[in-house]
Design a protein around this motif. Structure first.
Motif, short mmCIF file in Angstrom:
data_model
loop_
_atom_site.label_atom_id
_atom_site.label_comp_id
_atom_site.label_asym_id
_atom_site.label_seq_id
_atom_site.Cartn_x
_atom_site.Cartn_y
_atom_site.Cartn_z
N LEU A 15 0.84 -1.19 0.00
CA LEU A 15 0.00 0.00 0.00
C LEU A 15 0.88 1.24 0.00
CD1 LEU A 15 -2.52 -1.09 2.78
CD2 LEU A 15 -2.98 -0.93 0.34
N GLU A 16 0.44 2.23 -0.74
CA GLU A 16 1.14 3.51 -0.70
C GLU A 16 0.81 4.21 0.62
OE1 GLU A 16 0.88 7.60 -3.19
OE2 GLU A 16 1.02 5.76 -4.36
N ARG A 17 -0.48 4.12 0.99
CA ARG A 17 -0.95 4.76 2.23
C ARG A 17 -1.94 3.82 2.90
NH1 ARG A 17 -2.11 6.90 6.57
NH2 ARG A 17 -2.93 8.99 6.87
N GLY A 18 -1.72 3.50 4.16
CA GLY A 18 -2.63 2.69 4.94
C GLY A 18 -3.41 3.55 5.91
N TYR A 19 -4.62 3.14 6.20
CA TYR A 19 -5.49 3.88 7.11
C TYR A 19 -5.88 3.01 8.29
CZ TYR A 19 -5.80 7.31 3.39
OH TYR A 19 -5.49 8.25 2.45
N VAL A 20 -6.62 3.59 9.22
CA VAL A 20 -7.11 2.88 10.39
C VAL A 20 -8.62 2.71 10.24
CG1 VAL A 20 -7.39 2.91 12.91
CG2 VAL A 20 -5.28 3.82 11.85
N GLN A 21 -9.05 1.44 10.21
CA GLN A 21 -10.46 1.11 10.10
C GLN A 21 -10.93 0.50 11.43
OE1 GLN A 21 -11.62 -1.36 6.79
NE2 GLN A 21 -9.89 -0.68 5.54
N VAL A 22 -12.17 0.79 11.81
CA VAL A 22 -12.77 0.21 13.00
C VAL A 22 -14.13 -0.36 12.62
CG1 VAL A 22 -13.70 0.66 15.31
CG2 VAL A 22 -11.60 1.81 14.58
N TYR A 23 -14.36 -1.62 12.99
CA TYR A 23 -15.68 -2.25 12.84
C TYR A 23 -16.20 -2.51 14.24
CZ TYR A 23 -13.98 -3.13 8.09
OH TYR A 23 -13.45 -2.99 6.83
N THR A 24 -17.31 -1.87 14.60
CA THR A 24 -17.82 -1.93 15.95
C THR A 24 -19.34 -2.09 15.94
OG1 THR A 24 -17.68 -0.86 18.13
CG2 THR A 24 -18.04 0.59 16.23
N GLY A 25 -19.94 -2.07 17.10
CA GLY A 25 -21.40 -2.13 17.22
C GLY A 25 -21.86 -3.45 17.81
N ASN A 26 -23.16 -3.51 18.09
CA ASN A 26 -23.72 -4.71 18.73
C ASN A 26 -24.24 -5.72 17.71
OD1 ASN A 26 -26.05 -3.49 17.85
ND2 ASN A 26 -27.05 -3.43 19.84
N GLY A 27 -24.10 -5.44 16.45
CA GLY A 27 -24.57 -6.36 15.41
C GLY A 27 -23.52 -7.36 14.99
N MET A 47 0.79 0.75 6.16
CA MET A 47 0.08 -0.39 6.75
C MET A 47 -1.35 -0.02 7.06
SD MET A 47 0.79 -2.46 10.35
CE MET A 47 2.31 -3.27 9.84
N GLU A 48 -2.28 -0.86 6.61
CA GLU A 48 -3.69 -0.71 6.97
C GLU A 48 -3.89 -1.40 8.31
OE1 GLU A 48 -7.52 0.73 5.35
OE2 GLU A 48 -5.46 0.94 4.67
N LEU A 49 -4.52 -0.72 9.25
CA LEU A 49 -4.77 -1.29 10.57
C LEU A 49 -6.28 -1.37 10.78
CD1 LEU A 49 -3.44 -2.23 13.25
CD2 LEU A 49 -3.63 0.14 14.04
N ILE A 50 -6.76 -2.57 11.10
CA ILE A 50 -8.19 -2.79 11.28
C ILE A 50 -8.43 -3.28 12.70
CG2 ILE A 50 -10.21 -4.11 10.51
CD1 ILE A 50 -8.83 -4.32 7.75
N LEU A 51 -9.32 -2.60 13.41
CA LEU A 51 -9.65 -2.93 14.80
C LEU A 51 -11.12 -3.34 14.86
CD1 LEU A 51 -8.14 0.33 16.34
CD2 LEU A 51 -6.95 -1.80 15.93
N THR A 52 -11.43 -4.41 15.59
CA THR A 52 -12.83 -4.83 15.71
C THR A 52 -13.23 -4.96 17.17
OG1 THR A 52 -12.57 -7.24 15.77
CG2 THR A 52 -12.56 -6.20 13.58
N GLY A 53 -14.53 -4.93 17.39
CA GLY A 53 -15.10 -5.16 18.71
C GLY A 53 -16.10 -4.10 19.11
N ARG A 54 -16.92 -4.47 20.07
CA ARG A 54 -17.96 -3.57 20.57
C ARG A 54 -17.36 -2.47 21.46
NH1 ARG A 54 -23.24 -6.94 21.58
NH2 ARG A 54 -22.87 -8.60 20.09
N ASN A 55 -18.14 -1.41 21.62
CA ASN A 55 -17.83 -0.35 22.60
C ASN A 55 -16.48 0.32 22.35
OD1 ASN A 55 -20.26 -1.05 24.00
ND2 ASN A 55 -19.17 -2.75 24.94
N VAL A 56 -16.28 0.77 21.14
CA VAL A 56 -15.03 1.47 20.82
C VAL A 56 -15.02 2.82 21.54
CG1 VAL A 56 -15.96 2.41 18.65
CG2 VAL A 56 -13.52 2.26 18.97
N PRO A 57 -13.93 3.12 22.25
CA PRO A 57 -13.84 4.41 22.95
C PRO A 57 -13.74 5.57 21.96
CG PRO A 57 -12.22 2.84 23.80
CD PRO A 57 -12.81 2.24 22.56
N ASP A 58 -14.24 6.72 22.39
CA ASP A 58 -14.19 7.93 21.55
C ASP A 58 -12.76 8.28 21.15
OD1 ASP A 58 -16.95 8.23 21.61
OD2 ASP A 58 -16.91 9.67 23.27
#
Length: 179
Positions: free
Chosen positions: A4-16, A137-148
């Protein structure tokens, strides 16, 4: 290897349902485009379909787990919590090394928010990983209740919202669908 030329930070959260599934889908897409993917799974010790899927891709998609099989966190004894904390520390140190060495193009920290909720890592430790992430580097974080504080650091946040779930009818984990 492509990168990747540029990686971002992705978050997948929620109760679903679908946070890990979305991350695995991104992993498959990334591997299909020549990228190397690491997935570090927290709070998961049972066999799952993504473990078998990753094997199909050889070293292009690798899943790492550092925890021994235990019950749900809230049912653990004090002794089991000490063991779990040690395993989480080992996993966190692995994550630091992956980021420091720029070992992959896409790095997924699956269920890292559950680790925060159970106070096994601090927000500061996770933010440190985000801040030290290599630019490509693309960084992906998952889980419920992600802090602000983590939402503020992220470039993309997707919330899975449960509108209806068959679990409410007594249907729980099904092999090939939830595991």
């Amino acid at each position: 290897m492509d990168s990747l030329e540029r990686g971002y930070v992705q978050v997948y959260t929620g109760n679903g349902k679908g946070k890990t599934t979305a991350a695995v889908g991104q992993a498959v897409r990334s591997v299909g485009n020549g990228l190397k993917v690491y997935m570090l799974q927290f709070l998961k010790t049972d066999p799952t379909g993504e473990l078998e899927t990753a094997k199909l891709f050889g070293d292009k998609f690798q899943i790492f787990r550092f925890e021994s099989k235990k019950g749900f966190f809230w049912n653990l004894t004090d002794e089991e919590k000490v063991i779990l904390q040690s395993e989480i520390n080992t996993a966190y140190n692995f994550a630091i090394e992956v980021i420091k060495n720029n070992s992959c193009d896409v790095f997924i920290l699956d269920e890292i928010m559950g680790i925060l909720s159970n106070k096994l890592l601090t927000e500061g430790q996770v933010i440190d990983l985000i801040d030290k992430k290599p630019i490509n580097m693309e960084l992906i974080l998952t889980g419920r209740n992600v802090p602000d504080s983590i939402i503020d650091k992220a470039d993309l946040v997707t919330e899975m919202k449960c509108v209806k779930h068959y679990m409410d009818k007594g249907v729980y984990t099904r092999k090939g669908i939830e595991s």
